[in-house]
Motif scaffolding. Structure first.
Motif, PDB file in Angstrom:
ATOM      1  N   GLU A 198       3.736   6.461  -5.319  1.00 15.28           N
ATOM      2  CA  GLU A 198       4.016   5.733  -7.171  1.00 15.28           C
ATOM      3  C   GLU A 198       3.930   7.049  -7.408  1.00 15.28           C
ATOM      4  N   LYS A 240       2.360   2.063  -3.599  1.00 21.23           N
ATOM      5  CA  LYS A 240       0.929   2.570  -4.161  1.00 21.23           C
ATOM      6  C   LYS A 240       0.751   4.314  -3.813  1.00 21.23           C
ATOM      7  N   ASN A 267       0.564  -1.427  -0.099  1.00 20.00           N
ATOM      8  CA  ASN A 267      -0.094   0.069   0.747  1.00 20.00           C
ATOM      9  C   ASN A 267       0.549   0.911   0.250  1.00 20.00           C
TER      10      ASN A 267
END
Length: 625
Positions: free
Chosen positions: A401, A398, A395
């Motif tokens: 990113e 993500k 997570n």
């Protein structure tokens, strides 16, 4: 080498052996064998077998003659990591890898048994537990070398030297594969197995005289014989070799020597020169070194045991093993290689140029090549499933990113933590001693913090301290003598931090210099986010400082690079607090990891010292607030 003994041994093993076969076995002329046979018979060692024409038998005098040559046992060296065989050796010691369905070490043990050699000791270190089954299967003994991770085979043989004293012993490597059984119940002199190369080699090359006595050893050569495979230590050789080995072991600077370094210096006449070089003055040598005499050195004699081509194999890497045993081209039984093949939709044979990139404090990583592109595969270390939530790590990647500051992830498994990422050719990790590097790292860290990223999970350092403390106690770990006092100091700082109610954002937590990757174009990537979570962002400054082993002056410089100004007193105290708490946390982490068989040397003490020293600084400055 005792030719009478060799004649008798060959007769014992094959009574109907022909003189032509003896000439080949002894590497002498047919006339020489004929002469030696007549002398053995005239000396009462041998006699023609009256019941079997063409055969000979060993006489009582021959049996007595051969007694000093009886092989007493074998030592198999199996302590090392085998870094050139990753990722296979992340899971299994190299000597336990199979070749044509048979483990290399087991093949040698069975060959020893066939020769009547049953007293076998395996010197273990890395993944020592993997060898335990051999005790029941083959009645071997295990000897642990506690220095395996920091020193070379000189130390391994030193640890086993008591097994060599006064005994005739094979010295073998667990990762050798021998096509034909070359062991015997009797050996007539100390020897080193040699193979021949046509062309250049970087191996340890050997010169020997007409009688086979080794006269010199040198690294590298052309069209020559080189050391390769099994070795035999006669009791007489060990008596003269071991005192020199002990002197080298006691000499600082020889930690990465192979045991052959000692032998090479003996043969080349450079023992005292080497010992002098590693000591300030000859008078500073250890007592063992001073006992070395020229007579001792001259009597440490070893002979060449020249072996034919395709007899001895010592696989340097997986590529060599694939060529020898085709099964490894498609099926290595290794989780990491199977995963890489699946992710890239290729056969395992397409995964090339594998090398160990990192065997770190938490994870292991290896570099590989597919279709001329390089990637890194990370394998979580033992016990990390208790310490790190891989779903949370996924997570975090993500969430970060969009900033483009992490490594490029090709594959991430939130269940087991396996990760495959792009390898940046020509990149390097930041140098914590370079303020230019650290300026760039702090600028990246500050911009990351200013982005104010959010995740659903937090990094609670006090919860982690309690967690590691519980793990340590559950495994019976002995904590520090003044642990209770230091714990109370940590709680005092934690209470103060909680009273501030500082804002929390996504923080890296593991912001050491090794996790800042500097690309050739100057861009920086922040990698390895496994500890990241919501926290006071100033914890990243603290962690960077303690991971870099910074002193107070260096810490001041680091804070100025991050803030681009003088930190406020509160900011300074927050950073002091997290340095102390971080040191306390990671010292507990290291104590726990040691219970899993992973040692980190002085790291534990350094981290604990940060806890105590920076509590002192915090306590001294708190009254100024």
């Amino acid at each position: 080498m005792d030719r009478y003994g060799l004649i008798c041994r060959n007769i014992m093993e094959k009574p109907d052996i022909t003189q032509r076969e003896l000439a080949k076995a002894l590497n002498v002329s047919l006339g020489t064998v004929n002469h030696l046979m007549k002398e053995c018979i005239s000396n009462g060692l041998l006699a023609p077998d009256q019941q079997n024409s063409g055969c000979h038998v060993l006489m009582p005098a021959g049996e007595e003659y051969m007694k000093p040559y009886k092989v007493d046992g074998a030592i198999i060296l199996a302590a090392g990591f085998g870094s050139r065989f990753v990722p296979l050796t992340f899971e299994m010691p190299k000597g336990l890898l199979e070749v044509f369905g048979e483990r290399m070490i087991e093949r040698q043990i069975k060959q020893l048994h066939e020769a009547g050699v049953y007293d076998i000791t395996i010197v273990v270190g890395y993944l020592k537990e993997k060898f335990e089954y051999l005790i029941d299967k083959y009645q071997v003994k295990l000897l642990y070398n506690p220095e395996y991770s920091s020193k070379n085979t000189l130390t391994t043989v030193y640890r086993a030297r008591h097994l060599l004293k006064g005994r005739n012993m094979y010295l073998l490597s667990s990762d050798n594969w021998l096509r034909e059984n070359m062991f015997h119940a009797y050996e007539c002199s100390a020897w080193y197995a040699l193979s021949h190369t046509d062309g250049e080699t970087s191996e340890w090359c050997v010169g020997f005289n007409k009688k086979g006595k080794i006269t010199n050893v040198h690294v590298g050569g052309c069209d020559t014989w080189f050391m390769y495979g099994p070795v035999f230590f006669s009791a007489d050789f060990s008596d003269h070799y071991i005192p020199v080995l002990e002197a080298y072991y006691e000499t600082p600077g020889t930690e990465q020597f192979y045991w052959e370094h000692v032998y090479m210096d003996i043969v080349n006449g450079t023992v005292k020169k080497t010992l002098n070089r590693y000591n300030k003055h000859f008078k500073d040598l250890s007592s063992k070194a001073l006992e070395i005499t020229d007579d001792l050195l001259n009597r440490a004699v070893m002979y060449a045991n020249c072996q034919p081509d395709n007899q001895i194999y010592e696989f340097e890497n997986l590529e060599e093993l694939r060529l020898f045993d085709p099964r490894y081209q498609t099926h290595s039984d290794n989780k990491a290689l199977e995963l890489v093949a699946e992710v890239f939709h290729v056969e395992e044979s397409a995964i090339k140029n594998i090398c160990c990139l990192k065997s770190g404090m938490t994870n292991k990583s290896f570099l590989f090549n597919i279709n001329n592109e390089k990637y890194i595969c990370r394998i979580p270390g033992p016990g990390t499933e208790l310490l790190i939530n891989r779903r949370q790590e996924a997570n975090v990647y993500k969430a970060a990113e969009a900033l483009g500051i992490t490594e490029q992830i090709i594959y991430f498994n939130g269940e087991n933590g396996y990760k495959i990422a792009k390898y940046y050719e020509g990149s390097r990790t930041a140098n914590s001693n370079s303020w230019e590097d650290m300026k760039s790292c702090m600028e990246l860290l500050k911009s990351f913090h200013e982005a104010g990223l959010q995740t659903e999970h937090s990094f609670d350092i006090w919860e982690r301290i309690h967690f590691y403390e519980t793990l340590c106690k559950s495994r019976g770990s002995i904590l520090f003598e003044d642990y209770k006092d230091v714990y109370n100091h940590m709680q005092e700082m934690m209470d103060w931090l909680n009273s501030l109610n500082r804002p929390k954002i996504l923080s890296h937590i593991d912001s050491n210099a090794d996790n800042f990757l500097i690309l050739p174009d100057g861009q920086i990537r922040l990698i390895d986010w496994e500890y990241a979570g919501m926290c006071d962002p100033l914890i990243d400054i603290s962690m960077c400082a303690i991971y870099s082993y910074y002193n107070t002056e260096q810490l001041e410089k680091l804070m100025q690079l991050y803030f681009k100004r003088e930190p406020s007193l509160e900011e300074r105290l927050v950073i002091y607090s997290y340095m102390a708490l971080g040191g306390f946390l990671w010292s507990l982490w290291a104590v726990y990891k040691s219970t899993l068989g992973e040692e980190f040397g002085e790291y534990t003490l350094i981290m604990y010292r940060y806890a105590k020293d920076y509590y002192g600084k915090f306590h001294a400055d708190l009254s100024k607030l």
